[in-house]
Design an enzyme around this catalytic site. Structure first.
Site, PDB file in Angstrom:
ATOM      1  N   ILE A  72       3.156   1.278  -0.009  1.00  0.00           N
ATOM      2  CA  ILE A  72       3.029   2.675   0.426  1.00  0.00           C
ATOM      3  C   ILE A  72       3.394   3.669  -0.679  1.00  0.00           C
ATOM      4  O   ILE A  72       3.111   4.850  -0.568  1.00  0.00           O
ATOM      5  CB  ILE A  72       3.858   2.974   1.698  1.00  0.00           C
ATOM      6  N   HIS A  96       9.632 -10.156  -0.959  1.00  0.00           N
ATOM      7  CA  HIS A  96       8.292  -9.609  -1.188  1.00  0.00           C
ATOM      8  C   HIS A  96       7.956  -9.639  -2.675  1.00  0.00           C
ATOM      9  O   HIS A  96       8.768  -9.302  -3.518  1.00  0.00           O
ATOM     10  CB  HIS A  96       8.122  -8.204  -0.608  1.00  0.00           C
ATOM     11  N   LEU A  97       6.756 -10.096  -2.941  1.00  0.00           N
ATOM     12  CA  LEU A  97       6.218 -10.171  -4.286  1.00  0.00           C
ATOM     13  C   LEU A  97       5.440  -8.896  -4.576  1.00  0.00           C
ATOM     14  O   LEU A  97       4.531  -8.542  -3.817  1.00  0.00           O
ATOM     15  CB  LEU A  97       5.290 -11.385  -4.424  1.00  0.00           C
ATOM     16  N   HIS A  98       5.794  -8.218  -5.673  1.00  0.00           N
ATOM     17  CA  HIS A  98       5.020  -7.067  -6.117  1.00  0.00           C
ATOM     18  C   HIS A  98       3.864  -7.573  -6.964  1.00  0.00           C
ATOM     19  O   HIS A  98       4.051  -8.403  -7.855  1.00  0.00           O
ATOM     20  CB  HIS A  98       5.891  -6.117  -6.938  1.00  0.00           C
TER      21      HIS A  98
END
Length: 171
Positions: A48, A116-118
């Site tokens: 986001i 979480h993987l960026h």
């Protein structure tokens, strides 16, 4: 009085946290997330607050707090997360896989307490405003490859006494 039963898409064994936005996205309960890929184990969606023209997050549907919660048996999960991220980039028209960045923030620099993987591309176009958050080898960010390598060498990821300057693994 009996406790209420979880909805059918909630996991009652601790794999789902109803207060976690990424668990809600993973279960399809957050209509605002722009999901671009999913399977039984993972979900990929647009960040986001993108730091690059293409910025996605890949999260496991299972609630895992962070990279410090991982053990060697999670190497396959990390690989699958990276594979989904690369596939999402490919599906979005990214062909130069040398100009991408895949990695995890280390606590306390995580904004959501859910692994979480960026996935960022092109890495050369990461915003100057956000580049400090996605610089490999820093106290904030570990690449997917480095995390896998460390997991292969140890039992669990732990914090350093210096406040997470470098991740290391205890035996």
């Amino acid at each position: 009085m009996t406790p209420p039963r979880p909805a059918s898409n909630q996991r009652s064994n601790g794999d789902f946290d109803e207060s976690c936005v990424f668990c809600l996205i993973g279960s399809g309960q957050d209509a605002h997330a722009e999901v671009i890929g999913k399977n039984d184990e993972l979900v990929c969606f647009r960040d986001i607050c993108p730091a690059a023209p293409h910025h996605y997050l890949v999260v496991p549907r299972q609630h895992i707090l962070s990279c410090f919660s991982l053990q060697p048996q999670h190497i396959g999960l990390v690989e699958k997360m990276a594979d989904m991220g690369r596939a999402a980039l490919h599906d979005q028209g990214i062909t130069n896989m040398k100009d991408i960045r895949l990695g995890f923030h280390k606590p306390p620099y995580t904004s959501v307490d859910h692994l979480h993987l960026h996935v960022l591309a092109p890495a050369s176009q990461i915003s100057d405003r956000w580049i400090h958050k996605f610089r490999p080898g820093t106290h904030k960010f570990v690449t997917e490859e480095d995390l896998r390598n460390v997991l292969q060498k140890t039992n669990t990821v732990t914090e350093t006494s210096e406040g997470l300057g470098n991740i290391y693994f205890s035996r």
